[in-house]
Structure formats: structure tokens, C-alpha cells
Design a protein around this motif. Structure first.
Motif, PDB file in Angstrom:
ATOM      1  N   LEU A 149       0.673  -1.279  -0.132  1.00 28.03           N
ATOM      2  CA  LEU A 149       0.042   0.124   0.027  1.00 28.03           C
ATOM      3  C   LEU A 149       0.738   1.267  -0.064  1.00 28.03           C
ATOM      4  N   VAL A 155      -5.590   0.170  -4.305  1.00 24.81           N
ATOM      5  CA  VAL A 155      -5.774  -0.704  -3.157  1.00 24.81           C
ATOM      6  C   VAL A 155      -6.355  -1.982  -3.625  1.00 24.81           C
ATOM      7  N   ASP A 176      -7.603  -6.085   6.301  1.00 29.77           N
ATOM      8  CA  ASP A 176      -8.294  -5.839   5.062  1.00 29.77           C
ATOM      9  C   ASP A 176      -9.637  -5.227   5.248  1.00 29.77           C
ATOM     10  N   ARG A 179      -9.564  -1.554   5.300  1.00 28.23           N
ATOM     11  CA  ARG A 179      -9.046  -0.825   4.280  1.00 28.23           C
ATOM     12  C   ARG A 179      -9.732  -1.184   2.772  1.00 28.23           C
ATOM     13  N   ILE A 181     -10.372  -3.947   1.548  1.00 25.83           N
ATOM     14  CA  ILE A 181      -9.969  -5.136   0.905  1.00 25.83           C
ATOM     15  C   ILE A 181     -10.873  -6.326   1.259  1.00 25.83           C
TER      16      ILE A 181
END
Ligand code: NDP
Length: 294
Positions: A149, A155, A176, A179, A181
């Protein structure tokens, strides 16, 4: 089938068919069965040696290409900017498609992270060029993700990880989730816990008394309970089977709900024992092997 929205707005079916260790000569029938049964997401990899058969099954199925979500992975031997762009060309040609829905890096190369970064920058380029609809990673731990990152722009949409009740990687899942993800579970029914080589004392999570008791309470199978545990916590799951009746069973996980107590009981099965290779130990010397041209 439930879909999940990735961090770039692309929608992905939450449940896909995995084809790791599915021999090429059984891949066509497995993928065809999954498509006939309503599954619209297939997870393969350059390293699995069956992208060609996945592509053939998709073409022969009669299901429009745009209705099927194809996910594949670049192997570490193809890391590096130009090498990864070529890795895309190889996978796309074998799959017989112009565009791949989700392309991910199969592993981090911790001791050669520059190569990993260059590979990821190639994925960013493929995304910009419209050759892939989303990009991501697999088996990236918090340190790997932090370094990625810091050095790149996009991302990752997905981190594909070993996730089953015996090994949940909560530190990575939380990182994750914070963020955007999406966590995607490999060995979602604990496959790795009953493969030969897991260890002499291996115990399948499918046979765990906590799992079988919850399954009995719902009139569902242990595999269905484990898949439901993943989906209900917002994860994608990609169970593998070569058998039509099991593929049907694994897809049939939408008509029941686990209670908070049941989710908690499954969470409590954590053993801290990883089944797959230690991500920190992945090196080209130990795991590298050439991916054939298309
Ligand atoms: P799974 O948890 O999907 O388990 C697969 C095993 O379970 C196979 O032995 C299968 O046998 C059996 N099985 C399938 N359905 C049932 C059922 N309903 N009841 C009982 N047994 C069942 O493990 P995998 O390790 O295969 O992981 C799934 C997918 O995740 C892979 O196919 C691959 O796509 C991906 N993966 C990714 C990795 C990565 O590093 N990114 C690593 C490992 C996997 P049978 O085929 O005979 O039905």
C-alpha cells in the motif's frame, strides 16, 4: 447467488468454484457442472495448469461470457513488470478471453519484494488498460500489505487467504476490512486440514463436533455450515470439488442463517495452525517453476 461489491464497484459472486488440484481432465466437467447448477464464479491460477480447461468449459456452457466471473493468479515465476504483463497474456490466451475479471498475485515474495511490487504495478497497468476488471493479492500478510500500500496506487480489491475455523488469520482479516480489501477464503471447508501431508495428527474441520452439531441443528451438511460461516461474515468463499453432487451441495447455502452463538462457537475453533506454506518463506528458489506459454 449473493454478490459482493469490490472496492472499485465491480460485483463478484460471493461463492465461486475453486479448481486447485482438479486435474485438467476433470476440470471441464467440474466447471460445467458448476455453471449448470448456477455458479457464476470460477477461481483458477496459472500454477494450477488447468486454465485452458476452465476456458473450454465456459465457452461450451452456453452461459454468456459476461455473466461469468473469472478469477486467476499470476505465479511468482512471472513476477516483474514485463513478466507479469506477459503472464496476463498467457492466462488470457489459455482461458480464451480478452479480459479477466479478477487477476491477483498468488503470493508475496518477501525476500524479493521489488519483484512483487513490479508485478503489482503491471496489474495496475492492466486495470488502467481495461484488460482486467479488478486486481488483488493472495496470501499477503499485514507486513506485505503495508509495504504494498505504501508503494502502489490501487488498493487491492481482494486478498485470498487460508480461512477456515481452525485457521482464521484475524489480524489480516481486520487489516483488510479496515482498508476495503475483501477477504476471500481458500480451503473454506478446511480442505487443507484433510489433505495428506497436513500432519499425522490431522483432523478435518468437517468432522469437528462443534461443526457437525450445528449442521445437524439446521439439517445441513458440515460443508454447508462452514461456507455459511464465511459468507455470513462478509467473505467470499471458493470451495473446490470435482463431484457434481458436492458442487450442488456447496452452492446450496443461501436458505439458512447461523445464529450469533453459532458463529461464535465456530470462531472459537481457532488452532493457530497454518495448513498452507508459511507466506514469509515463499522464495523463487523453493517454489519457482516456469508457467508454460499458451
Ligand atoms: P476446500 O476447503 O475447498 O476443500 C476441498 C476438498 O473438500 C476436496 O478434497 C474436495 O474433494 C472436498 N469436498 C468438496 N466439497 C465437499 C463436501 N460438500 N463435503 C465433503 N468434502 C467436500 O479446499 P481447497 O484447498 O481446494 O481450496 C479451495 C480453492 O481455494 C482451491 O480449489 C483454489 O481455487 C483456492 N486455493 C488457493 C490457494 C492460494 O494459495 N491462493 C491455496 C489453496 C486453494 P472432492 O473434489 O473429491 O469433492
Amino acid at each position: 447467488m449473493q454478490t459482493l461489491t469490490l472496492n472499485n464497484g465491480v460485483r463478484m459472486p460471493a461463492l465461486g468454484l475453486g479448481v486447485f488440484q482438479t486435474p485438467p481432465d476433470e476440470t471441464v466437467s467440474a466447471v460445467q457442472a458448476a455453471l449448470e447448477l448456477g455458479c457464476r464464479h470460477i477461481d483458477t491460477a496459472a500454477a494450477y495448469g488447468n486454465e485452458r480447461e476452465v476456458g473450454r468449459a465456459i465457452r461450451d456452457s452456453g452461459v454468456p461470457r459476461e455473466d461469468i466471473f473469472i478469477e486467476t493468479k499470476i505465479w511468482i515465476s512471472d513476477y516483474g513488470y514485463d513478466e507479469t504483463l506477459h503472464g496476463f497474456d498467457k492466462s488470457a490466451a489459455k482461458l480464451g478471453v480478452d479480459r479477466i475479471d479478477l487477476l491477483i498475485l498468488h503470493q508475496a515474495l518477501p525476500t524479493e519484494f521489488d519483484k512483487t511490487l513490479a508485478a503489482y504495478r503491471a496489474l495496475e497497468k492492466l486495470l488502467t488498460d481495461g484488460k482486467v476488471r479488478a486486481i488483488g493479492v493472495s496470501n499477503f500478510m499485514v507486513d506485505h500489505l503495508t509495504a504494498l500500500l505504501d508503494a502502489t496506487d490501487v488498493v487491492p480489491a481482494v486478498n485470498q487467504l487460508e480461512i477456515h475455523p481452525y485457521f482464521q488469520q484475524r489480524d489480516v482479516l481486520d487489516f483488510d476490512n479496515d482498508r476495503s480489501i475483501l477477504n476471500q477464503a481458500w480451503s473454506p471447508i478446511g480442505g487443507i486440514t484433510f489433505y495428506p501431508g497436513y500432519g499425522e495428527d490431522r483432523k478435518s474441520v468437517l468432522a469437528d463436533p462443534a461443526v457437525t452439531a450445528i449442521a445437524a441443528a439446521h439439517g445441513k451438511s458440515p460443508a454447508q455450515v462452514l461456507l455459511r460461516w464465511g459468507i455470513q461474515q462478509g467473505r467470499s468463499v471458493i470451495p473446490k470439488s470435482t463431484k457434481r453432487h458436492r458442487i450442488a451441495e456447496n452452492i446450496d447455502v443461501v436458505d439458512f442463517e447461523l445464529s450469533t452463538d453459532e458463529l461464535t462457537a465456530l470462531d472459537a475453533l481457532e488452532t493457530g495452525r497454518r495448513g498452507g506454506p508459511e507466506p514469509e518463506n515463499i522464495t523463487l528458489a523453493a517454489y519457482g517453476r516456469a508457467i508454460p506459454e499458451a
